[in-house]
Enzyme design. Structure first.
Site, PDB file in Angstrom:
ATOM      1  N   ASN A 320       0.805  -1.222   0.000  1.00 53.04           N
ATOM      2  CA  ASN A 320       0.000   0.000   0.000  1.00 53.04           C
ATOM      3  C   ASN A 320       0.842   1.278   0.000  1.00 53.04           C
ATOM      4  OD1 ASN A 320       0.889   0.572   2.595  1.00 53.04           O
ATOM      5  ND2 ASN A 320      -0.810  -0.524   3.562  1.00 53.04           N
ATOM      6  N   ILE A 321       0.171   2.390   0.009  1.00 46.93           N
ATOM      7  CA  ILE A 321       0.849   3.681  -0.139  1.00 46.93           C
ATOM      8  C   ILE A 321       1.818   3.966   1.005  1.00 46.93           C
ATOM      9  CG2 ILE A 321      -1.022   4.692  -1.490  1.00 46.93           C
ATOM     10  CD1 ILE A 321      -1.789   6.271   1.059  1.00 46.93           C
ATOM     11  N   CYS A 381      -7.710  -2.396  -6.686  1.00 47.23           N
ATOM     12  CA  CYS A 381      -6.986  -2.540  -5.423  1.00 47.23           C
ATOM     13  C   CYS A 381      -8.019  -2.218  -4.354  1.00 47.23           C
ATOM     14  CB  CYS A 381      -5.768  -1.633  -5.379  1.00 47.23           C
ATOM     15  SG  CYS A 381      -6.057   0.062  -5.898  1.00 47.23           S
ATOM     16  N   SER A 382      -7.803  -1.236  -3.521  1.00 43.25           N
ATOM     17  CA  SER A 382      -8.852  -0.883  -2.567  1.00 43.25           C
ATOM     18  C   SER A 382      -9.808   0.135  -3.192  1.00 43.25           C
ATOM     19  CB  SER A 382      -8.236  -0.317  -1.286  1.00 43.25           C
ATOM     20  OG  SER A 382      -7.487  -1.334  -0.652  1.00 43.25           O
ATOM     21  N   GLY A 384      -8.939   1.823  -6.109  1.00 48.53           N
ATOM     22  CA  GLY A 384      -8.784   1.838  -7.553  1.00 48.53           C
ATOM     23  C   GLY A 384      -8.227   3.127  -8.103  1.00 48.53           C
ATOM     24  N   ASP A 386      -4.723   4.089  -6.988  1.00 51.71           N
ATOM     25  CA  ASP A 386      -3.268   4.078  -6.858  1.00 51.71           C
ATOM     26  C   ASP A 386      -2.656   2.893  -7.620  1.00 51.71           C
ATOM     27  OD1 ASP A 386      -2.955   6.357  -5.161  1.00 51.71           O
ATOM     28  OD2 ASP A 386      -3.864   5.182  -3.563  1.00 51.71           O
ATOM     29  N   LYS A 423      -5.315  10.532  -6.697  1.00 53.64           N
ATOM     30  CA  LYS A 423      -5.444  11.707  -5.834  1.00 53.64           C
ATOM     31  C   LYS A 423      -4.133  12.478  -5.733  1.00 53.64           C
ATOM     32  CE  LYS A 423      -7.340  10.184  -2.023  1.00 53.64           C
ATOM     33  NZ  LYS A 423      -8.157  10.422  -0.833  1.00 53.64           N
TER      34      LYS A 423
END
Lengths: 614, 709
Positions: A320-321, A381-382, A384, A386, A423
Site C-alpha cells: 500500500n501507499i 486494489c482498494s 482503484g 493508486d 489523488k
C-alpha cells in the site's frame, strides 16, 4: 510573453539533467552543482512571477563547503546564488517541491552556521541555510518561505493560477476522452459510452465519460455502484482491437465481514466477460492477499469464488501507499546527501524500492499477457486510484505502442491517472503545510520509475526520452502547471483549472525536440514485456541521485551523441549526392565545379571533425 | 617461461598422449547405424560416445529436452541432436571451432552427478563405480549443461560418463592440451615467420622479440634498457625472454631472476611504471636490504629521483581471496532452472555484495587510479611489487595503462597490452586456469566492443601457448581461426572514433561511463596458502619494505581514497576527452556487473527486442548507411564520368544484424534465438517481500470508512 517563457526552456537541451531541474540554468555542464547564471537581478522570471524578498545567506552545500550568497524568493521559487567564489553555485528550487521548513538552532546556538533554516524537499534533497544570529534575521525569510511554499494553508492561490505563461500549443487539448476511445475502437457492439456521470452523480471521482458493457443499462450501473467502494464501478480502460479483450478498472467490492453479495455486480462482471466470449474473467487484485482479507473489516474485500463463478481472482502482492512512502524515504537516506559507500547493494536492497518496482511491473506484465492472449481482465486494489492506475497504465504501455509516443504518453497520463482520479493533491500535498500527512505517497513517482525501467530495457521503443520523465516529475511538485493539481476531474472542473492554469503539455509540446528519443523505431503491433528481475532493474540514478555532483552523468550519452552526429552526416551526404545527381543532368561544366568543391561545401562545423572508423 | 615445468611436475602420470586407453577410442569396426558424428577438427580424436542421451533444455521447468548423441574427444565434449535443426538460426556470432553444444574440455569447471535425486560433485573417486542418472556440467564460461544418461545402454552410459570425467577432471600433462594436437591452420603458412607478415600480426604486438620492446619504448619515449640476456632463460624461467629494466641496474645475475624492476610503461613526463617480484631472500638481511635499495634507487633514477612503491600483496586482496570471491560470485550465474533463478532474484543485490567480487573490482580499479594519479599528477615513478610480480601487478599495470594510454583502448592496442603485460609478462595462465581452473584476467574498461577480453580467456587451450616461442600454434589473436569475418566485426565498438589527425581530439565514446568499470578477474590458486618459513620471510620482507618506503603511498593503505577522490573530481571537472585520460567512477551505484558476460546464458534475463543491442543495431545500420554514402560520393569524385549506380547503398553492411527478426538483449551470445513470445513472469513473489511492519496492514486511506449498505 511567449518569447519570455520559452528561453528558459530552450536553454535546457544543453543541460538535460541539470541540478536545476527546471532547466533554468543555462550551463552545458550537467549537475556540477551550478554554473553560469546571469547576475541575480537578471534571473529569467516566469510571467506572473513576483519577487518577494532577497537576503544574504549561507548555503550549506553538502557536497562542498558552506557558500556565501544571496537568496531570492519569489512567489514561485527559491533562487540562490553565491557571491564569494569564482566557482558559481546556484540553486533554483520551485517552492512547490518544499515539503517542510524548519528552523535550525536558536539565537544562542554555538558553532559556525548553526543558526538557520532546514528545508526538506519532495524531490530527494534537503537544503540548509545559515544566517547571522543577530536580530532574528531568519524570522522574515522563514515566514515568507512558509507562506509561499504552502499557499493553500494560508488562504492563497497556487502559483499555477498566478502564472501568465503563454504557449503556442494548448496542452489541455491533448486528451479528449471520446477521441481516445474512438482510437481504441470504442464504442462498438460490445461496449458503449455512457454519460451517466456527466454531473459526477454516479461517482464523484470518475470522469464524465465512461465506457461500459453494451448490455449494461444505466440503471444497472447505479446498482453496481452501491456495491463498489466509492462507487468506482468497473469501466473500460483499454480495448484490444484484434481479440476484443479488455482491461477494466474499478475499486474493491463491498463484501464486508459478513461476506455480502450483490447480484447486479456479479452479473455486471459477467457482462464484461461475455463481451468477447472470455471463458474465465481474470480479476487482478493488486493487493497482497492478507490485506484484501483485512479490508473486509472496514467493509471492503474481494470477489469470492462462489459469488463470481466465471472469474478467477489473482492477488498481485503490491503493497500500500504507506509502505511505498517509507521505502522511498529509506532510499533517500542512502543517497542523500552522501551515497552509502560500503554496502551499497545491500543498503539498496534493504530499501525494497526496486523490489516494489519489480512487483508492480510483474503485475502489469501479467495483465498485459492475459489480455494479449484474448482474455478480459478486471483490475482493482482498494479504491482503484493508486495501484490500479499503475497496473492499467503500465500494461497499456506494454500492449499499445501509441502510448509509447510523446503524445500518446500524455494521453495515457491524462486518461488513467488524471481522469480516473489518482489523488494527486493528497498524494503530493500541493501547497499544503502538513508534511506528515499520511495520505502522501510517491505512487506516481513509482509509476514513472517503472516507465523508466521499461525505456531502459527497450531503448528504441519509446518516442520520448528520459528527460521527459524527469520534467514530468519536476512539475508534479512545482505547481507551475495545472496538470497534476487536485484529486479528480470534478474538483478540477469546479476550480476551473483548464481556464485558469496552463497545462504541462503546453510547455512540452511547444518544443518537442527536447523530449525526442533519437533511437525511436516505431513498431505498431508489438507487445513489450520487460524483464521484471532484479538482474535488470536498476536504480534510476539520474533522477534519485542527480543532486550529487559525484554521481555524474554525461550531458548526453556518448551513444546518443554519436548517433546524432551520424544522422547529420548522413543527411549531408544525401544532400550532396542529390546535388551531384542533379548536376549529372546538367552540362558537364557545372558538374565539374560542383564535384571539385565538395569539401568546401561542408557547411556544418560539427561535421568537420567527425570521422567514422572504417 | 610460463610454468611448463610445474605443469609437468604436477602430473603424476607418465606424460604422453597415451593416457587415452585404447578401448576408449572408438574403433571403426562397429559403426553405429545412422549415428551422427561431430565434425572433427584436424588433429581431433573421438574417444567415446553414447546414444541416446537426453539434453535438458535449460529454459524450461518441465525437464524436457532433446535426444541425441554425446561424444567426448580430445578437444571437447559435444552433443549432437537427433532432431534436425528446425530452422536455420543464423548465428551471427559463431565460433568456428566449437558451437552451441560443444564444451571444450578445458572449459569444464565442475561435473555433478545426480544419483537417486541426490546431487554429488564428481571427483576422481566417484568415477569408478556407479554412473549417475544425470550429469550436470558447469562450464567456466558459465554455461550449464544437463544430460540424462538413463536412456542409453548401460555400458555406453558408463563409458561416456567415465570418459568425460576422466578427460575433464584428471590431471594431465601439458602435452595433452589440445592445442598441441590441433593441426588446423587458418592460412597457408604454418610457421610463425609467415604469420608475422599477415595483417593481424602486423598490428598486434607480440612482445616476443627485441624489436617489439624497442618499438614500445620508442612509442612511450622510455629511457630504459632492454635485457636480452634471458633469451635462453638463463636468468630465470619466470622471466620473459626479453624485458626492459631501469638503466642503472647493472648486475642482472645477482637477482636470481627475482626482484628486478620490470618496466611497464612510461608517461610522457618521463616518469614510468615498473613492476617487480620480491627480491630473492637470502640468509642475510643485509643482502636483502641491498637488493631492495638498488631496486628502488634504480627506479627512482629513471626520472627525477622520485619513486613511490606499493606492495600490492599488502593493499589488495590476495589471490586466494580473489579466487574464493569469484567462486562464490560465479555460483550466482550457474543457474539450472527457472525456479532457482526467481528464488535467487529476491536477494540478488545482497548476494552480489556478499561475494565481494564487485568490491575487489573496485579495489583494483581504485589502486590503478592511484597509480595513475602518481604518474599523471605527481609525475613520480611508480614501483608496484608482489611476491611473484605476475598476478596483481599485471592487473594494476594494465588497468593503469588503459586509463592513461588511448592506444590500449584500440582493439590492436588492447591485444598488444594483453601480450605485453600478461603473456610476455609471464602471468601463470597455466597455473591460474589450466589446472582445472581459470585465472581470468584483469579488469577491462569496456575497451573494445563485445567479447574481446572474455574470449581471449575462454580459449584456455590456446592461450598458454601463444607466447611459447617456436611452436607453430596459432595464437588467440588470429581470430579468423575461430570466427568468420562477420563475427569478428563484433569486436569493434561502433562508437569508437579514431582520433582525427588535424585539429582537436574527437571523443571516443566507448561504453557510457558508468559501464566502464566492468571487469572479471578470477583466480584459481589451488595451492594452499603458503605456510611455514617461507611465509615468515615474506613477512619480514614486508616489514622491510614498510620501513624502507621512500615516499610510499601516503598514509595507510586504506586512507588514500580521499586524495584519489580529489584527483577524480578534478578530472571530472575537465571536459571529457576520450583520447586522453579516462578514470572510472567508483561509487557504489556506478559499478555494475558485466551482464553480457555473466548473464548471457540465462534465458530468464533475455529482453526480447530490447537491451542495448537494440540501440547498437540502429547505430550500426546508420553507420553503414553513412559509409556507403561516403563510398558512393568518393567513387563519383574519383571518376568524373560518373554514371555510377547506387547499388552500394546498403550492400556492404559493416555488420548485418538480423534486423528483421527480434534480437534479444543477450545478442550475440544467446543461441536460443526465438523463444516463445510469452513474457517471463516472476514466480515466488509471495514469499519475496514480507513487509512486516504495521504499515503494510494499514488502509490506503487512513480516513476511509467504507460505509455503503
Amino acid at each position: 510573453m511567449v518569447e519570455e517563457a520559452n528561453p528558459a526552456m530552450a536553454s535546457a537541451p544543453i543541460a538535460p539533467y541539470n541540478s536545476s531541474p527546471l532547466g533554468n540554468s543555462s550551463s552545458p555542464n550537467a549537475s556540477r552543482e551550478s554554473l553560469k547564471m546571469e547576475p541575480l537581478a537578471d534571473v529569467a522570471m516566469l510571467p506572473g512571477e513576483e519577487r518577494v524578498i532577497d537576503k544574504d545567506i549561507i548555503y550549506i552545500c553538502p557536497f562542498n563547503a558552506a557558500v556565501k550568497g544571496k537568496v531570492f524568493i519569489t512567489n514561485y521559487r527559491l533562487y540562490f546564488k553565491n557571491t564569494d567564489s569564482e566557482m558559481p553555485v546556484t540553486l533554483d528550487v520551485p517552492l512547490g517541491v518544499i515539503s517542510r521548513v524548519e528552523k535550525m538552532g536558536g539565537a544562542s546556538s554555538r558553532g559556525e552556521n548553526s543558526y538557520g533554516l532546514e528545508i526538506t524537499c519532495k524531490d530527494m534533497r534537503n537544503l540548509r541555510f545559515a544566517l547571522k544570529q543577530e536580530g532574528h534575521s531568519r524570522r522574515d525569510i522563514f515566514e515568507i518561505i512558509f507562506k509561499y511554499a504552502f499557499p493553500l494553508s494560508h488562504g492563497m492561490q497556487l502559483f499555477a493560477f498566478l502564472s501568465q505563461e503563454k504557449y503556442e500549443e494548448n496542452g489541455w487539448n491533448v486528451y479528449e476522452a471520446m477521441e481516445e476511445y474512438r482510437r481504441q475502437g470504442v464504442p462498438n457492439s460490445e461496449w458503449r459510452i455512457t454519460f451517466i456521470n456527466k454531473n459526477y452523480e454516479l461517482c464523484d471521482t470518475y470522469p464524465t465519460i465512461l465506457v461500459v458493457p453494451y448490455k449494461a443499462t444505466d440503471e444497472d450501473l447505479k446498482r453496481v455502484a452501491t456495491f463498489r467502494s466509492r462507487c468506482r464501478i468497473p469501466v473500460l480502460s483499454w480495448f484490444h482491437k484484434e481479440n476484443h479483450a479488455v482491461i477494466t478498472r474499478c475499486s474493491q467490492p463491498l463484501v464486508g465481514m459478513s461476506g455480502k453479495r450483490n447480484k447486479d455486480d456479479e452479473r455486471y462482471l459477467d457482462l464484461i466477460r461475455e463481451a468477447n466470449g472470455t471463458t474465465k474473467l481474470t480479476i487482478y487484485d493488486a493487493r497482497p492477499n492478507v490485506n484484501a482479507v483485512a479490508n473486509k473489516a472496514t467493509g471492503g474485500g474481494y470477489e469470492g469464488d462462489d459469488a463470481y463463478q466465471n472469474a478467477e481472482l489473482v492477488f498481485l502482492d503490491i503493497h500500500n501507499i504507506h509502505v511505498m512512502r517509507e521505502s522511498l524515504k529509506k532510499l533517500k537516506d542512502i543517497v542523500y546527501p552522501n551515497v552509502e559507500e560500503s554496502h551499497w547493494l545491500s543498503s539498496l536492497e534493504s530499501t525494497h524500492w526496486l523490489e516494489h518496482i519489480k512487483l508492480v511491473l510483474s503485475g502489469a506484465i501479467q495483465v498485459a499477457d492475459k489480455v494479449s492472449s484474448g482474455s478480459s481482465v478486471v483490475v482493482h486494489c482498494s479504491d482503484g486510484w493508486d495501484r490500479t492506475a499503475q497496473l492499467t497504465s503500465l500494461s497499456m504501455l506494454m500492449l499499445d505502442s501509441y502510448y509509447r509516443t510523446l503524445r500518446g504518453f500524455q494521453v495515457l497520463l491524462e486518461k488513467e491517472w488524471i481522469g480516473f482520479g489518482h489523488k494527486f493533491a493528497s498524494r503530493i500535498g500541493h501547497g499544503d503545510k502538513n508534511h506528515a500527512d499520511q495520505d502522501r505517497s510517491p505512487i506516481f513517482v513509482q509509476f514513472i520509475d517503472c516507465v523508466w525501467q521499461m525505456t531502459k530495457q527497450f531503448p528504441t521503443a519509446f518516442e520520448f526520452n528520459e528527460r521527459l520523465l524527469v520534467v514530468i516529475l519536476d512539475h508534479l511538485y512545482s505547481c507551475r502547471f495545472g496538470t497534476f493539481l487536485y484529486n479528480c476531474e470534478s474538483a478540477r472542473e469546479s476550480n476551473n483549472v483548464r481556464a485558469k492554469t496552463v497545462s504541462l503539455w503546453s510547455s512540452v509540446n511547444s518544443d518537442t525536440s527536447l523530449y525526442i528519443n533519437p533511437f525511436y523505431t516505431p513498431e505498431s503491433s508489438r507487445v513489450l514485456y520487460p524483464v521484471a528481475s532484479m538482474r535488470h532493474l536498476e536504480l534510476w540514478v539520474t533522477y534519485y541521485i542527480r543532486w550529487n555532483p559525484r554521481i555524474q552523468h554525461q550531458q548526453q550519452s556518448p551513444v546518443e551523441q554519436r548517433y546524432k552526429e551520424l544522422l547529420v552526416l548522413r543527411d549531408q551526404y544525401l544532400k550532396k549526392l542529390e546535388e551531384l545527381q542533379l548536376s549529372d543532368s546538367t552540362p558537364s561544366s557545372t558538374h565539374l565545379t560542383n564535384s571539385s568543391t565538395p569539401n568546401a561545401a561542408t557547411p556544418n562545423q560539427h561535421i568537420t571533425h567527425l570521422q567514422t572508423p572504417f | 617461461m610460463l610454468s611448463l615445468g610445474s605443469g609437468g611436475a604436477k602430473s603424476t602420470k607418465p606424460s604422453f598422449v597415451s593416457y587415452v586407453t585404447p578401448e576408449e577410442i572408438k574403433s571403426e569396426k562397429d559403426p553405429p547405424k545412422q549415428e551422427k558424428h561431430p565434425d572433427l577438427l584436424p588433429g581431433e580424436v573421438e574417444f567415446c560416445s553414447a546414444n541416446p542421451i537426453l539434453k535438458y533444455t535449460q529454459d524450461d521447468l518441465s525437464q524436457r529436452g532433446v535426444f541425441g548423441t554425446l561424444f567426448c574427444t580430445n578437444f571437447r565434449v559435444t552433443f549432437i541432436s537427433d532432431e534436425k535443426p528446425q530452422e536455420k538460426t543464423d548465428k551471427t556470432f559463431k565460433n568456428k571451432l566449437y558451437g552451441e553444444n560443444d564444451i571444450p574440455l578445458m572449459c569444464v569447471d565442475h561435473i555433478y552427478g545426480v544419483y537417486d535425486e541426490k546431487r554429488k560433485l564428481i571427483t576422481g573417486g566417484l568415477v569408478k563405480n556407479k554412473y549417475p542418472s544425470k550429469m550436470i556440467i558447469h562450464c567456466k564460461d558459465l554455461r550449464v549443461f544437463q544430460f540424462s544418461l538413463t536412456f542409453s545402454k548401460e555400458e555406453d552410459a558408463k563409458k561416456i560418463f567415465q570418459g568425460i570425467a576422466h578427460h575433464c577432471l584428471e590431471e594431465k600433462s601439458l602435452k595433452c592440451v589440445f592445442a598441441f594436437s590441433y593441426m588446423g591452420t587458418p592460412s597457408p603458412g604454418t610457421d610463425l615467420s609467415f604469420c608475422r607478415e599477415m595483417q593481424w600480426k602486423q598490428e598486434t604486438v607480440m612482445f616476443d622479440s627485441p624489436e617489439d620492446w624497442t618499438q614500445e619504448m620508442k612509442r612511450t619515449k622510455a629511457n630504459c634498457r632492454l635485457v636480452t640476456e634471458n633469451e635462453n632463460f638463463e636468468l630465470s624461467q619466470r622471466l620473459p625472454k626479453y624485458f626492459v629494466i631501469p638503466l642503472t641496474i647493472g648486475d642482472l645475475f645477482s637477482y636470481q631472476g627475482k626482484g628486478l624492476p620490470i618496466w611497464c610503461w612510461s608517461h610522457y613526463s618521463g616518469c614510468a611504471l615498473f613492476k617487480a617480484s620480491f627480491p630473492p631472500v637470502t640468509q642475510e638481511d643485509g643482502d636483502f636490504q641491498k637488493h631492495l635499495d638498488t631496486m628502488i634507487n634504480a627506479v627512482a633514477h629513471n626520472h627525477l629521483y622520485s619513486v613511490k612503491t606499493e606492495d600490492l600483496s599488502e593493499s589488495l586482496p590476495n589471490i586466494q581471496d580473489i579466487q574464493q570471491s569469484y567462486n562464490k560470485f560465479k555460483q550466482f550465474f550457474l543457474i539450472e532452472n527457472s525456479t532457482d533463478f526467481w528464488l535467487s532474484d529476491v536477494k540478488w543485490f545482497s548476494s552480489l555484495e556478499s561475494s565481494g567480487w564487485l568490491d575487489i573490482i573496485r579495489q583494483c580499479l581504485q589502486k590503478a587510479v592511484e597509480v595513475v594519479e602518481c604518474l599523471e599528477k605527481d609525475n613520480t615513478n611508480v614501483l608496484i611489487t608482489e611476491e611473484e610480480g605476475t598476478d596483481l601487478c599485471c592487473v594494476i599495470s594494465s588497468l593503469a595503462q588503459i586509463m592513461l594510454d588511448p592506444y590500449y583502448r584500440t582493439l590492436m592496442g588492447f591485444q598488444s597490452l594483453v601480450q605485453k603485460e600478461w603473456v610476455a609478462g609471464c602471468h601463470a595462465f597455466l597455473d591460474r586456469c589450466n589446472h582445472l581452473h581459470q585465472k581470468d584476467k584483469e579488469v577491462i574498461i569496456a575497451c573494445s566492443f563485445l567479447p574481446v577480453s572474455s574470449d581471449a580467456i575462454l580459449q584456455p587451450e590456446k592461450s598458454p601457448l601463444a607466447q611459447s616461442g617456436p611452436l607453430s600454434c596459432p595464437t588467440v589473436w588470429d581470430w579468423s581461426v575461430q570466427f568468420d569475418s562477420k563475427a569478428q566485426n563484433f569486436f569493434f565498438n561502433p562508437l569508437y572514433l579514431e582520433k582525427v589527425k588535424h585539429d582537436r581530439a574527437v571523443r571516443k565514446p566507448h561504453k557510457p561511463k558508468h559501464q566502464r568499470n566492468l571487469s572479471l578477474p578470477s583466480t584459481a590458486f589451488k595451492t594452499p596458502p603458503k605456510k611455514g618459513f617461507f611465509k615468515d620471510e615474506t613477512d619480514s620482507l614486508k616489514k622491510m619494505l614498510r620501513v624502507k618506503r621512500l615516499s610510499r603511498w601516503r598514509g595507510s593503505p586504506d586512507a588514500p581514497t580521499a586524495t584519489t577522490r580529489e584527483f577524480f573530481e578534478s578530472w571530472q571537472h575537465r571536459p571529457l576527452d576520450y583520447h586522453g585520460l579516462l578514470l572510472p567512477c567508483l561509487d557504489g551505484p556506478a559499478v555494475h556487473i558485466w551482464m553480457q558476460r555473466y548473464l548471457r546464458w540465462i534465458p530468464e534475463v533475455y529482453i526480447l527486442g530490447g537491451g542495448s543491442v537494440a540501440v547498437m543495431t540502429k547505430l550500426m545500420e546508420l553507420l553503414s548507411q553513412v559509409q556507403d554514402l561516403k563510398r558512393v560520393l568518393e567513387q563519383r569524385d574519383s571518376s568524373q564520368a560518373a554514371k555510377l549506380d547506387h547499388r552500394p547503398y546498403f550492400q556492404h553492411r559493416l555488420l548485418s544484424f538480423d534486423s528483421s527478426g527480434r534480437l534479444s538483449s543477450s545478442f550475440p551470445f544467446a543461441y536460443t534465438c526465438y523463444r516463445s513470445f510469452k513474457p517471463i513472469i516472476p514466480t515466488g513473489l509471495m514469499q519475496s517481500l514480507m513487509v512486516t511492519d504495521s504499515l503494510a496492514s494499514q488502509e490506503d486511506e487512513a480516513s476511509s470508512v467504507v460505509s455503503f449498505v
